[in-house]
Design a protein around this motif. Sequence first.
Motif, PDB file in Angstrom:
ATOM      1  N   GLY A   8     -14.042   3.841 -84.499  1.00 17.46           N
ATOM      2  CA  GLY A   8     -15.038   3.744 -84.983  1.00 17.46           C
ATOM      3  C   GLY A   8     -15.667   3.604 -84.173  1.00 17.46           C
ATOM      4  N   PHE A   9     -15.897   3.379 -82.728  1.00 15.96           N
ATOM      5  CA  PHE A   9     -16.629   3.163 -81.589  1.00 15.96           C
ATOM      6  C   PHE A   9     -17.023   4.347 -81.127  1.00 15.96           C
ATOM      7  CE2 PHE A   9     -14.963  -1.418 -83.081  1.00 15.96           C
ATOM      8  CZ  PHE A   9     -15.273  -1.826 -82.898  1.00 15.96           C
ATOM      9  N   LYS A  10     -18.506   4.415 -80.652  1.00 18.80           N
ATOM     10  CA  LYS A  10     -18.906   5.905 -80.159  1.00 18.80           C
ATOM     11  C   LYS A  10     -19.685   5.185 -79.085  1.00 18.80           C
ATOM     12  CE  LYS A  10     -22.151   8.531 -82.925  1.00 18.80           C
ATOM     13  NZ  LYS A  10     -22.855   9.194 -83.896  1.00 18.80           N
ATOM     14  N   ASP A  11     -19.540   6.962 -78.192  1.00 18.41           N
ATOM     15  CA  ASP A  11     -20.855   6.952 -77.506  1.00 18.41           C
ATOM     16  C   ASP A  11     -22.216   7.526 -77.433  1.00 18.41           C
ATOM     17  OD1 ASP A  11     -18.753   5.654 -75.402  1.00 18.41           O
ATOM     18  OD2 ASP A  11     -17.670   7.579 -75.440  1.00 18.41           O
ATOM     19  N   ILE A  12     -23.831   6.930 -77.352  1.00 21.99           N
ATOM     20  CA  ILE A  12     -24.277   7.595 -77.818  1.00 21.99           C
ATOM     21  C   ILE A  12     -25.286   7.597 -77.011  1.00 21.99           C
ATOM     22  CG2 ILE A  12     -26.129   7.283 -79.031  1.00 21.99           C
ATOM     23  CD1 ILE A  12     -25.133   4.983 -80.765  1.00 21.99           C
ATOM     24  N   TYR A  13     -25.436   9.330 -76.134  1.00 21.10           N
ATOM     25  CA  TYR A  13     -26.455  10.057 -75.853  1.00 21.10           C
ATOM     26  C   TYR A  13     -26.973  11.192 -75.570  1.00 21.10           C
ATOM     27  CZ  TYR A  13     -21.939  12.550 -75.845  1.00 21.10           C
ATOM     28  OH  TYR A  13     -20.752  12.966 -76.570  1.00 21.10           O
ATOM     29  N   GLY A  14     -27.688  11.873 -74.605  1.00 17.52           N
ATOM     30  CA  GLY A  14     -28.565  12.997 -75.254  1.00 17.52           C
ATOM     31  C   GLY A  14     -29.132  12.737 -76.174  1.00 17.52           C
ATOM     32  N   SER A  15     -29.478  13.743 -77.075  1.00 17.15           N
ATOM     33  CA  SER A  15     -30.857  14.102 -77.773  1.00 17.15           C
ATOM     34  C   SER A  15     -30.353  12.658 -79.012  1.00 17.15           C
ATOM     35  CB  SER A  15     -30.559  15.078 -78.712  1.00 17.15           C
ATOM     36  OG  SER A  15     -29.155  15.275 -79.866  1.00 17.15           O
ATOM     37  N   GLU A  16     -28.953  12.260 -79.323  1.00 16.87           N
ATOM     38  CA  GLU A  16     -29.382  11.086 -80.278  1.00 16.87           C
ATOM     39  C   GLU A  16     -29.969  10.231 -79.600  1.00 16.87           C
ATOM     40  OE1 GLU A  16     -24.778  10.320 -81.474  1.00 16.87           O
ATOM     41  OE2 GLU A  16     -25.781   9.161 -82.995  1.00 16.87           O
ATOM     42  N   ALA A  17     -29.105  10.254 -78.236  1.00 15.66           N
ATOM     43  CA  ALA A  17     -30.449   8.761 -77.404  1.00 15.66           C
ATOM     44  C   ALA A  17     -31.414   8.280 -77.874  1.00 15.66           C
ATOM     45  CB  ALA A  17     -29.545   8.343 -76.303  1.00 15.66           C
ATOM     46  N   ASP A  18     -31.837   9.629 -77.936  1.00 14.54           N
ATOM     47  CA  ASP A  18     -33.104   9.734 -77.447  1.00 14.54           C
ATOM     48  C   ASP A  18     -34.332   9.404 -78.941  1.00 14.54           C
ATOM     49  OD1 ASP A  18     -33.220  10.626 -75.584  1.00 14.54           O
ATOM     50  OD2 ASP A  18     -33.528  13.331 -76.078  1.00 14.54           O
ATOM     51  N   GLU A  19     -33.322  10.423 -80.203  1.00 10.49           N
ATOM     52  CA  GLU A  19     -33.473   9.691 -82.199  1.00 10.49           C
ATOM     53  C   GLU A  19     -33.280   8.505 -81.690  1.00 10.49           C
ATOM     54  OE1 GLU A  19     -34.455  12.337 -84.554  1.00 10.49           O
ATOM     55  OE2 GLU A  19     -35.274  12.012 -82.274  1.00 10.49           O
ATOM     56  N   CYS A  20     -32.190   7.845 -80.977  1.00 14.44           N
ATOM     57  CA  CYS A  20     -32.205   6.834 -81.958  1.00 14.44           C
ATOM     58  C   CYS A  20     -33.377   5.530 -80.276  1.00 14.44           C
ATOM     59  CB  CYS A  20     -31.191   5.933 -80.423  1.00 14.44           C
ATOM     60  SG  CYS A  20     -30.060   5.862 -81.384  1.00 14.44           S
ATOM     61  N   ALA A  21     -34.023   6.164 -79.432  1.00 11.60           N
ATOM     62  CA  ALA A  21     -35.097   4.948 -78.824  1.00 11.60           C
ATOM     63  C   ALA A  21     -36.174   5.248 -80.027  1.00 11.60           C
ATOM     64  CB  ALA A  21     -35.246   5.641 -77.311  1.00 11.60           C
ATOM     65  N   ARG A  22     -36.366   7.187 -80.335  1.00 12.91           N
ATOM     66  CA  ARG A  22     -37.901   7.324 -81.587  1.00 12.91           C
ATOM     67  C   ARG A  22     -37.647   7.058 -82.253  1.00 12.91           C
ATOM     68  NH1 ARG A  22     -39.311  11.153 -85.168  1.00 12.91           N
ATOM     69  NH2 ARG A  22     -37.241  11.457 -85.529  1.00 12.91           N
ATOM     70  N   VAL A  23     -36.616   6.163 -83.014  1.00  8.20           N
ATOM     71  CA  VAL A  23     -37.065   5.375 -84.347  1.00  8.20           C
ATOM     72  C   VAL A  23     -37.320   3.587 -84.034  1.00  8.20           C
ATOM     73  CG1 VAL A  23     -35.620   7.216 -86.074  1.00  8.20           C
ATOM     74  CG2 VAL A  23     -34.596   5.432 -84.785  1.00  8.20           C
ATOM     75  N   GLU A  24     -36.506   3.631 -82.777  1.00  6.17           N
ATOM     76  CA  GLU A  24     -36.569   2.123 -82.838  1.00  6.17           C
ATOM     77  C   GLU A  24     -38.508   1.450 -82.638  1.00  6.17           C
ATOM     78  OE1 GLU A  24     -32.332   1.313 -81.304  1.00  6.17           O
ATOM     79  OE2 GLU A  24     -34.199   0.988 -79.788  1.00  6.17           O
ATOM     80  N   ALA A  25     -38.701   2.566 -81.502  1.00  7.81           N
ATOM     81  CA  ALA A  25     -40.150   2.951 -80.901  1.00  7.81           C
ATOM     82  C   ALA A  25     -41.135   2.691 -82.439  1.00  7.81           C
ATOM     83  CB  ALA A  25     -40.620   3.757 -80.490  1.00  7.81           C
ATOM     84  N   LEU A  26     -41.036   3.685 -83.008  1.00  7.69           N
ATOM     85  CA  LEU A  26     -41.382   3.869 -84.648  1.00  7.69           C
ATOM     86  C   LEU A  26     -40.760   2.079 -85.203  1.00  7.69           C
ATOM     87  CD1 LEU A  26     -40.525   7.793 -85.772  1.00  7.69           C
ATOM     88  CD2 LEU A  26     -42.802   6.532 -85.301  1.00  7.69           C
ATOM     89  N   ALA A  27     -40.238   1.709 -85.525  1.00  7.09           N
ATOM     90  CA  ALA A  27     -39.987   0.284 -85.715  1.00  7.09           C
ATOM     91  C   ALA A  27     -41.376  -0.472 -85.559  1.00  7.09           C
ATOM     92  CB  ALA A  27     -38.505   0.274 -86.073  1.00  7.09           C
ATOM     93  N   ARG A  28     -41.078  -0.092 -84.395  1.00  4.06           N
ATOM     94  CA  ARG A  28     -41.825  -1.430 -83.447  1.00  4.06           C
ATOM     95  C   ARG A  28     -43.842  -1.094 -83.785  1.00  4.06           C
ATOM     96  NH1 ARG A  28     -38.479  -1.253 -79.768  1.00  4.06           N
ATOM     97  NH2 ARG A  28     -37.511  -3.441 -79.361  1.00  4.06           N
ATOM     98  N   LYS A  29     -43.899   0.033 -84.158  1.00  2.00           N
ATOM     99  CA  LYS A  29     -45.230   0.977 -84.419  1.00  2.00           C
ATOM    100  C   LYS A  29     -44.896  -0.352 -85.823  1.00  2.00           C
ATOM    101  CE  LYS A  29     -48.209   4.145 -83.992  1.00  2.00           C
ATOM    102  NZ  LYS A  29     -47.911   5.392 -84.107  1.00  2.00           N
ATOM    103  N   VAL A  30     -44.743   0.615 -86.897  1.00  3.57           N
ATOM    104  CA  VAL A  30     -44.626   0.737 -88.502  1.00  3.57           C
ATOM    105  C   VAL A  30     -44.288  -1.366 -88.584  1.00  3.57           C
ATOM    106  CG1 VAL A  30     -43.931   0.820 -90.516  1.00  3.57           C
ATOM    107  CG2 VAL A  30     -44.186   2.647 -89.260  1.00  3.57           C
ATOM    108  N   PHE A  31     -43.630  -1.940 -88.591  1.00  2.00           N
ATOM    109  CA  PHE A  31     -43.287  -3.114 -88.281  1.00  2.00           C
ATOM    110  C   PHE A  31     -44.410  -4.289 -87.590  1.00  2.00           C
ATOM    111  CE2 PHE A  31     -38.509  -2.250 -88.730  1.00  2.00           C
ATOM    112  CZ  PHE A  31     -38.630  -1.805 -89.967  1.00  2.00           C
TER     113      PHE A  31
END
Length: 422
Positions: A8-31
């Motif tokens: 139930g625990f996960k390593d996040i890397y590659g494109s998934e890590a990039d996507e996490c960073a992308r949605v977090e950046a969008l959250a900062r912008k929109v919120f």
Amino acid sequence: MSFQRLRGFKDIYGSEADECARVEALARKVFGAFGFKEIRTPVLETRDLFRRALGSDTDVVQKEMYEFEDRSKEHIAMRPEGTAGVVRAYLENNFDKTEGLSKFFYTGSMFRSERPQAGRLRQFHQIGVEQLGTSSPYADAETIQCLVLFLDTCGAHDFEIKLNNLGTFEERKVFKETLKNYFKPREKELCDDCKSRLERNVFRILDCKSELCRRIIIKSPPIHDFLNDESKNHYRQVCEGLAGTGIRFKEDPYMIRGLDYYTKTVFEISHPKLGAQDALAAGGRYDSLIESFGGAPAGAVGFAIGVERLLMCLPEAGNEKTAGENTFFVATLGETAFKEGFRLLSQLRAAGMKVLMDFSARSLKGQLRFADKEKCRYVIILGDDEIKKNSFILKDMKNSAQKEIALSGALEALKKEEKEHA
Ligand code: HAM
């Protein structure tokens, strides 16, 4: 000896890590555009904070919280959600007195010991917002609009919004009695969990996911019939506020959500790419929580999105977006060229450009292959001949065109190239 991740625990890397960073950046912008400011609260809090906030009869508190005694024998819990910690921080840092209305957003890991499956993890990430110190129904509509705009900006279209009105704790007292009278004669047909909920907290039965219980639930008396005019008016204004923004939603009189702190408005967002039961995001109003933590009575509303689930809802093309794409690659042949290449690499990076270089002494062909794999648009080729001429070859990997550029004017020339093909 070898080690493995916990279930139930996960390593996040590659494109998934990039996507996490992308949605977090969008959250900062929109919120940020809605006036929300970031807050980072601790991962560990006292266990009783969550018991008090989420309710001792909820599945999260009863079955899913990671709890332990620390070295000083204090009861600690790893946060299963973000709201309780934000409310604690709001009061502990006196925002209720100095700010009045406080608008926070947060991103971070949450922990719930659930049975792992697709989209359900024991450590997962949430992006959420909380507005504390407001009772306005327009704050509810604004919060939902913020969520919808964020999901749209990320590219998670086709979601469905469900809305309900749970009224106040006071109004629910009579409702709970009526529910008890309704479920009692049907007790035998309920699942084991619901049998015990019947006595402990009958309201929780409405959140049961079992097929058999759901059939009984959807014929139970709806909560709306037990609400007073103030609650009904609040809900009507939330609906009007949403209609004004063109946001479509479905009313679900049996949706109560899994946490006990909700009052009045609750909402849930589901997406066809997730399983039937798994929500992409959820939230609502929690007008009694601040007071139950010792603050003066004040309204609050918020939501949280599951980041892992959000990524599952994004279109494939979005997932393939090469967020970390590099623009240049420095390929060299021979020791002198390598040293000159390393100097150029440092110079370009200091100027803020995206540049890679391979230090493992591969052949030129090997270096070009590596540049291609790393999705570099241009390769800077430096060999003995080029060093003698004080220049380098710039190869465009898209159309294989190449040209010679003087080393002395490298930075300006490459910047121009980068701009032209941005
Ligand atoms: P929640 O409905 O418990 O609400 O969780 C919000 C979202 O977190 C879910 O819709 C889901 O996307 C994600 N989530 C929950 N559990 C898991 C899991 N085990 N694995 C992966 N994702 C998960 C709250 O947490 C409230 N604090 C929301 C809120 C904020 N209400 C008011 N303010």
